[in-house]
Design a protein around this motif. Sequence first.
Motif, mmCIF file in Angstrom:
data_model
loop_
_atom_site.group_PDB
_atom_site.id
_atom_site.type_symbol
_atom_site.label_atom_id
_atom_site.label_comp_id
_atom_site.label_asym_id
_atom_site.label_seq_id
_atom_site.Cartn_x
_atom_site.Cartn_y
_atom_site.Cartn_z
ATOM 1 N N VAL A 44 0.766 -1.303 0.093
ATOM 2 C CA VAL A 44 0.029 0.239 -0.035
ATOM 3 C C VAL A 44 0.931 1.223 0.037
ATOM 4 C CG1 VAL A 44 -1.934 1.136 1.199
ATOM 5 C CG2 VAL A 44 -1.671 -1.326 1.374
ATOM 6 N N PHE A 45 1.132 1.879 -0.961
ATOM 7 C CA PHE A 45 1.868 2.951 -1.141
ATOM 8 C C PHE A 45 1.160 4.115 -1.961
ATOM 9 C CE2 PHE A 45 5.709 5.670 -2.279
ATOM 10 C CZ PHE A 45 6.369 5.471 -1.201
ATOM 11 N N PRO A 46 1.363 5.190 -1.825
ATOM 12 C CA PRO A 46 2.022 5.844 -0.390
ATOM 13 C C PRO A 46 0.856 5.591 0.783
ATOM 14 C CG PRO A 46 0.961 7.580 -1.603
ATOM 15 C CD PRO A 46 0.594 6.318 -2.349
ATOM 16 N N PHE A 47 1.284 5.868 2.000
ATOM 17 C CA PHE A 47 0.652 5.881 3.161
ATOM 18 C C PHE A 47 -0.100 7.028 3.355
ATOM 19 C CE2 PHE A 47 -0.011 4.958 7.930
ATOM 20 C CZ PHE A 47 -0.226 3.643 7.925
ATOM 21 N N THR A 48 -1.456 7.016 3.605
ATOM 22 C CA THR A 48 -1.858 8.347 3.966
ATOM 23 C C THR A 48 -2.826 8.479 5.187
ATOM 24 O OG1 THR A 48 -3.688 7.381 2.675
ATOM 25 C CG2 THR A 48 -2.430 8.801 1.376
ATOM 26 N N GLY A 49 -3.327 9.501 5.705
ATOM 27 C CA GLY A 49 -4.136 9.591 6.571
ATOM 28 C C GLY A 49 -2.912 10.406 8.061
#
Lengths: 431, 206
Positions: free
Chosen positions: B92-97
């Motif tokens: 899962v790239f990029p990591f958000t939040g």
Amino acid sequence: MGSLNKETIQKGLDVFQNPADSKLITHLNSCVHCGLCAESCIYYLATKDDRFIPARKVDLVASVYKRYCTHIGKVFPSIVNARKLNEETTEEMVDLLFGACTMCGRCTAHCSIGVDISFIVKTGRTMLSNMGMVPATLQSTVNAALTSGNNMSIPTEEFVDTVKWMEEELIDEINNPNALIPLNEPDKRVLYTLNPREPKFFPLSISAMAKIFFAAKESWTLSTAMYDVTNYAFFSGNNTEAARIADRLWKEMEHLRAQTLVLAECGHGSRAFRWEAPNFLKKPFPFKVETSVELIAAYIREKKIRLDPQKIKEKVTLHDPCNLVRNGGILLEQRVILNHFIGDFVEMTPHGIDNYCCGGGGGQLAMSEYNERRMKIAEIKAEQIRKTGANIVVTPCHNCVDQLSQINIHFNLGVQIKTLAEVVADALILD
Amino acid sequence: MCWYQILALVSLVFCVGHLTFHLLRLIRLGKPHDYAPASGKVGPAVQYSFTGAMSPGKKESAYLHLPTYGAGIIYHLGTFLSILLFFILLFVFPFTGLFRWIFSVFLFISVACGVGILIKRMVKKGLNDLSNPDDYISNILVTLFQLMTAIVLILPFMAPVYFIVVSLFLLYFPMGKLKHVLYFFAARYHLGFFYGRRGVWPPKPL
Ligand code: SF4
Ligand code: SF4
């Protein structure tokens, strides 16, 4: 020190071949060089010499292991400080593993990872033993036990004379002709052992224990053929010789058909027989084995002996022998005994499984070449004793008694050093 | 998947393969057989070895060195978090939040701890003498790994550098002392076994 030919080196490296289980490989691969074990070791505490940090001792053995038994150590030795087993390495090993470690295990209990440092030191000693590099003084103690049956080469006649003399003293003291010290009597409940220091230097401790046996109406005997509880081959690292010494005591038990072998007040002797002998000999005990500390505590619990609480009025402290306590689990019994009749008992700080070694363990008392170092590190114990303000230091170990007696003189402590049997015998109430 | 992610994946396989070899060797060698009759229980002692015996109140290596102990705990947590995030970032790239900011801040603190430990190793004589290049390489790689994780969480364009650093970390992991991630557990087990059979652990109240 002999020259290191290929064959000698191979003998040293043999300790890494075919380990019995995963313990050795585990501890050789575990140290992270955090250095946080330094203050747990009396050698470092007393000298502040970085060479004495316990991890340095582990590293000596592990660095040889890495050089010969790991890919990275073989290909890039300098990255992991993998060292060849050569004259320089073995010289350092002898000095640090024999001369700067009592195998007390205090560092092990406090290591941030859980590296069994004294086990690795013992493994290093076995390497050196395989290579014929045990300090001559220690080896001569082992040889004495192997050839004469006791580590002080006391002739049987002299031993019998001493025992008979102590028997007369005991009969006189308690005015009872039945207070005997039986020799070589078969089918008794207890075969009792001695530290050869007792017949040689401290015979009164033999009569002290005999008095306790008499008071408890114990069925017991000593053997003239094999009474030595010590096993210095455990410290020299020679497991074959350690097995031979242990086997003799084992066979004497079977010969005299006693039910219980009672190990005299000797920390390493108790450890070497109670915990190591079955593993040296690869068989479980067919008889019961216990220490005299456990036996005396049982006599008190079972009301087989009575002690006069008014007898000893001085302040008493206790030194916990490392091999009996931290490495043997005998921790409560000596306190059960002392608290039963000593009115003014004070613990050292720290004590129990955290106690500091007296500095005489690991064969140090036998290796006179390290005497100066031994007395230097003893200042930790001297300070501990001084801080208690005690007049009497009790310890259930004759080796510790020897070292503590030297500490007493060297540091001018002005205390009395006694074994547990001696203080108990002093306070016995005889019917 | 980009080339640098594939590189990291290959490095991961190499790392896990080597660690599996070490694990299998430990399992093959097995636990000790003690012929001496036990005077205590191994189970509770092993449990104590991993719990009470590790507490800062029980180990001199902890309570005599609280700043180092504290820094070490944070640093190890930072490493575990970075490893966890690596598995997430791999797929899962990029990591958000919001969490990426929280993780990133924590990792910067952990990096500071790692640098502190490195400086201590360099300047404290006893520790310096005890150290070998592996100690420095391991510390630098782990610290870089954490630093790049902290950076890539907020600057996703740093992904190639991040995955290259991760790959180096994973390739070196089973070579040097970082494999204590495995041997630590074995060592604590053996210590519990030893002290447990002898009735030393769990400690008896005096
Ligand atoms: S505390 Fe343990 S892991 Fe740390 S340097 Fe000492 S032996 Fe090695
Ligand atoms: S076993 Fe005792 S003497 Fe040896 S390094 Fe450890 S603390 Fe020091």
